[in-house]
Design an enzyme around this catalytic site. Structure first.
Site, PDB file in Angstrom:
ATOM      1  N   GLY A  12       0.829  -1.208   0.000  1.00  0.00           N
ATOM      2  CA  GLY A  12       0.000   0.000   0.000  1.00  0.00           C
ATOM      3  C   GLY A  12       0.859   1.252   0.000  1.00  0.00           C
ATOM      4  O   GLY A  12       2.105   1.163   0.082  1.00  0.00           O
ATOM      5  N   ASP A  13       0.216   2.394  -0.162  1.00  0.00           N
ATOM      6  CA  ASP A  13       0.896   3.699  -0.158  1.00  0.00           C
ATOM      7  C   ASP A  13       1.971   3.800  -1.236  1.00  0.00           C
ATOM      8  O   ASP A  13       2.992   4.463  -1.042  1.00  0.00           O
ATOM      9  CB  ASP A  13       1.532   3.995   1.223  1.00  0.00           C
ATOM     10  CG  ASP A  13       0.557   3.782   2.348  1.00  0.00           C
ATOM     11  OD1 ASP A  13      -0.562   4.288   2.223  1.00  0.00           O
ATOM     12  OD2 ASP A  13       0.906   3.099   3.335  1.00  0.00           O
ATOM     13  N   LYS A  16      -0.434   5.484  -5.588  1.00  0.00           N
ATOM     14  CA  LYS A  16      -1.512   5.254  -6.572  1.00  0.00           C
ATOM     15  C   LYS A  16      -2.275   6.553  -6.831  1.00  0.00           C
ATOM     16  O   LYS A  16      -2.726   6.786  -7.933  1.00  0.00           O
ATOM     17  CB  LYS A  16      -2.503   4.200  -6.044  1.00  0.00           C
ATOM     18  CG  LYS A  16      -1.913   2.805  -5.969  1.00  0.00           C
ATOM     19  CD  LYS A  16      -2.944   1.790  -5.527  1.00  0.00           C
ATOM     20  CE  LYS A  16      -3.322   1.911  -4.068  1.00  0.00           C
ATOM     21  NZ  LYS A  16      -2.257   1.594  -3.103  1.00  0.00           N
ATOM     22  N   GLY A  40      -6.338   5.997   1.725  1.00  0.00           N
ATOM     23  CA  GLY A  40      -6.428   7.451   1.714  1.00  0.00           C
ATOM     24  C   GLY A  40      -5.320   8.100   0.940  1.00  0.00           C
ATOM     25  O   GLY A  40      -4.192   7.628   0.950  1.00  0.00           O
ATOM     26  N   HIS A  41      -5.670   9.130   0.213  1.00  0.00           N
ATOM     27  CA  HIS A  41      -4.634   9.982  -0.328  1.00  0.00           C
ATOM     28  C   HIS A  41      -5.126  11.415  -0.394  1.00  0.00           C
ATOM     29  O   HIS A  41      -6.320  11.678  -0.424  1.00  0.00           O
ATOM     30  CB  HIS A  41      -4.086   9.481  -1.667  1.00  0.00           C
ATOM     31  CG  HIS A  41      -5.121   9.143  -2.674  1.00  0.00           C
ATOM     32  ND1 HIS A  41      -5.508   7.852  -2.916  1.00  0.00           N
ATOM     33  CD2 HIS A  41      -5.833   9.924  -3.486  1.00  0.00           C
ATOM     34  CE1 HIS A  41      -6.429   7.862  -3.842  1.00  0.00           C
ATOM     35  NE2 HIS A  41      -6.645   9.091  -4.214  1.00  0.00           N
ATOM     36  N   THR A  42      -4.145  12.291  -0.373  1.00  0.00           N
ATOM     37  CA  THR A  42      -4.456  13.708  -0.363  1.00  0.00           C
ATOM     38  C   THR A  42      -3.986  14.299  -1.677  1.00  0.00           C
ATOM     39  O   THR A  42      -2.872  14.031  -2.112  1.00  0.00           O
ATOM     40  CB  THR A  42      -3.691  14.384   0.800  1.00  0.00           C
ATOM     41  OG1 THR A  42      -3.945  13.595   1.963  1.00  0.00           O
ATOM     42  CG2 THR A  42      -4.141  15.786   1.047  1.00  0.00           C
ATOM     43  N   GLN A 220      -5.046  -0.144  -0.998  1.00  0.00           N
ATOM     44  CA  GLN A 220      -4.002  -0.910  -0.294  1.00  0.00           C
ATOM     45  C   GLN A 220      -3.043  -1.523  -1.325  1.00  0.00           C
ATOM     46  O   GLN A 220      -2.883  -0.954  -2.383  1.00  0.00           O
ATOM     47  CB  GLN A 220      -4.592  -1.987   0.621  1.00  0.00           C
ATOM     48  CG  GLN A 220      -5.289  -1.448   1.861  1.00  0.00           C
ATOM     49  CD  GLN A 220      -6.728  -1.072   1.638  1.00  0.00           C
ATOM     50  OE1 GLN A 220      -7.465  -1.833   1.050  1.00  0.00           O
ATOM     51  NE2 GLN A 220      -7.130   0.072   2.110  1.00  0.00           N
TER      52      GLN A 220
HETATM   53  P1  IMP Z   1      -7.132  -2.651   8.259  1.00  0.00           P
HETATM   54  O1  IMP Z   1      -7.295  -2.617   6.779  1.00  0.00           O
HETATM   55  O2  IMP Z   1      -7.475  -1.349   8.936  1.00  0.00           O
HETATM   56  O3  IMP Z   1      -7.830  -3.833   8.879  1.00  0.00           O
HETATM   57  O4  IMP Z   1      -5.567  -2.877   8.581  1.00  0.00           O
HETATM   58  C1  IMP Z   1      -4.908  -4.083   8.270  1.00  0.00           C
HETATM   59  C2  IMP Z   1      -3.484  -3.804   7.797  1.00  0.00           C
HETATM   60  O5  IMP Z   1      -3.523  -3.153   6.536  1.00  0.00           O
HETATM   61  C3  IMP Z   1      -2.691  -2.898   8.715  1.00  0.00           C
HETATM   62  O6  IMP Z   1      -1.325  -3.296   8.688  1.00  0.00           O
HETATM   63  C4  IMP Z   1      -2.820  -1.534   8.064  1.00  0.00           C
HETATM   64  O7  IMP Z   1      -1.757  -0.669   8.390  1.00  0.00           O
HETATM   65  C5  IMP Z   1      -2.803  -1.922   6.599  1.00  0.00           C
HETATM   66  N1  IMP Z   1      -3.495  -0.961   5.744  1.00  0.00           N
HETATM   67  C6  IMP Z   1      -4.820  -0.798   5.612  1.00  0.00           C
HETATM   68  N2  IMP Z   1      -5.085   0.163   4.712  1.00  0.00           N
HETATM   69  C7  IMP Z   1      -3.911   0.604   4.267  1.00  0.00           C
HETATM   70  C8  IMP Z   1      -3.536   1.579   3.291  1.00  0.00           C
HETATM   71  O8  IMP Z   1      -4.367   2.219   2.635  1.00  0.00           O
HETATM   72  N3  IMP Z   1      -2.198   1.746   3.108  1.00  0.00           N
HETATM   73  C9  IMP Z   1      -1.266   1.005   3.761  1.00  0.00           C
HETATM   74  N4  IMP Z   1      -1.569   0.091   4.670  1.00  0.00           N
HETATM   75  C10 IMP Z   1      -2.879  -0.128   4.927  1.00  0.00           C
END
Ligand code: IMP
Length: 417
Positions: A12-13, A16, A40-42, A220
């Site tokens: 993720g991050d 994108k 999320g993105h800004t 993600q």
């Molecule tokens: P959850 O999606 O909130 O259940 O988190 C599960 C895992 O996915 C955790 O390690 C979060 O930090 C990671 N995660 C969830 N959404 C993102 C994202 O948009 N970017 C990066 N990591 C994410």
């Protein structure tokens, strides 16, 4: 006409947001197919900062229609807040009637369970994502289309609390008050129902007509996929390209070009295996130069080197036609840049991702760094070391790198022929 797809190939991050924002100008329909407001993105447009968590990035193209697919879990509270940033969403935002709802109690369960996991916590975003998907799979969740009949929905939620009384008590969660819940549901009904449609049918009709270009936007990253990621340290949805089929109601043949998004190095938020993590000062330097702090939670991201083994695995899983390599400029000024090209695992050298990624040791190759690529817009202007680095990543991932980003600015992007 088949739909093109953008997918993160790391944790993720990957950046994108910039690519989808860049491409969204060329597409008429942009769809999210999984995840929720954990993403999320800004984006800064004309000096105004816009935070997107649930609404697809096509919202920044005034002509595009944006779809929140059935595979997304929707927090009505978060969505309404996000919608306030835009003046006229009529006809520009559509939500699948099959998308599941995230209620406050899902967030409470998420946080309570993380506390109970103690040192084994996943490090979730605390947004209720896992509990909402759990309820969906155990057939006790609620779809946004159910807002059409508040009385029935309310009765089902009350019953759900009664049936799970002991569970909620153990987690220290108090059931919502019936009248407060009714008021909340009524608000969601009024504000959100006008946007709720049969999104699958809408997409099928558009595909048949063939007049509109469609972009599918993954959230993600591949290594956080519920099936193919670093389980249990993953999110609760299928983040890979295949998730777009179930998350929107598309057939595999409806997917056209797949672009994988990778950072020129690697980051991860939350716990779980990360073989190329750099724990020393070089990791700190990547974090500072790359401003690696979460957009959704503000948490510092763990930083490390490009993992070509994991990237090759992700390219295969997603069927990436090409890669976009983001944040190359963050590596500016590093004397040496490392890339993991294999793992040592159980006394052997391997070039695949085992399910037990916790126990691998990366085997690195070192590349010469460069002074500065920031702001470069043409391939030929890149320092030779940067060109060599990119070409090596192409060889290692067996995937062409068609886009290279050299700053957050939309203009600072190299599009390779
Ligand atoms: P959850 O999606 O909130 O259940 O988190 C599960 C895992 O996915 C955790 O390690 C979060 O930090 C990671 N995660 C969830 N959404 C993102 C994202 O948009 N970017 C990066 N990591 C994410």
């Amino acid at each position: 006409m088949a739909a093109d797809l953008i997918v993160g190939i790391q944790w993720g991050d990957e950046g994108k947001g910039k690519i989808v924002d860049l491409l969204a100008q060329q597409y008429d329909i942009v769809c999210r197919y999984q995840g929720g407001h954990n993403a999320g993105h800004t984006i800064v447009v004309d000096g105004k900062t816009i935070a997107l968590h649930l609404i697809p990035s096509g919202i920044l193209n005034p002509k595009a229609t944006n779809i929140i697919g059935n595979g997304v879990v929707v927090s009505p509270e978060a969505l309404l807040k996000e919608m306030e940033q835009f003046e006229d969403l009529d006809g520009r935002l559509l939500i699948s009637d099959k998308a599941h709802l995230i209620f406050k109690y899902h967030e409470q369960i998420d946080r309570a369970k993380e506390r109970l996991r103690g040192k084994n916590a996943i490090g979730t975003t605390g947004r209720g994502i896992g509990p909402a998907y759990s309820d969906k799979v155990s057939r006790q969740g609620h779809r946004i289309g159910e807002l059409r009949d508040i009385d029935t929905l309310l009765a089902k939620i009350i019953d759900y609390f009664k049936a799970n009384e002991a569970y909620f008590k153990a987690l220290g969660i108090t059931p919502p008050k019936e009248e407060e819940l009714r008021t909340e549901l009524e608000l969601y009904r009024q504000k959100l129902l006008p946007f709720v449609v049969d999104a699958t049918n809408y997409l099928w009709e558009n595909m048949e007509q063939g007049e509109h270009k469609i972009l599918l936007e993954g959230a993600q990253g591949t290594m956080l996929d519920i099936d193919h990621g670093t389980y249990p340290y993953v999110t609760s949805s299928n983040t890979i390209a295949a998730g777009a089929c179930t998350g929107l109601g598309l057939a595999p043949k409806d997917i056209g070009k797949v672009t994988g998004i990778a950072k020129a190095y690697c980051t991860r938020v939350g716990n779980g295996p990360f073989p190329t993590e750099e724990l020393g000062p070089l990791g700190d330097r990547l974090r500072e130069q790359g401003h690696e702090f979460g957009t959704t939670t503000g948490r510092p991201r763990r930083c490390g080197w490009f993992d070509a083994v994991a990237a090759k695995y992700a390219c295969r899983l997603n069927g990436c036609d090409e890669l976009a390599l983001m944040k190359l400029d963050v590596l500016d000024g590093f004397e040496k840049i490392k890339v993991a090209t294999a793992y040592e695992y159980e006394g052997e050298r391997i070039d695949y991702v085992p399910s037990d990624l916790e126990n691998v040791t990366p085997v690195y190759v070192e590349f010469d760094g460069w002074d500065k690529v920031e702001g470069i817009k043409r391939w030929d202007d890149l320092p030779i070391e940067a060109q060599r680095y990119i070409q090596a990543l192409e060889d290692l991932t067996q995937t062409k790198i068609g886009i290279v980003s050299t700053s957050p600015d939309r203009a600072d992007t190299i599009i390779r022929k």
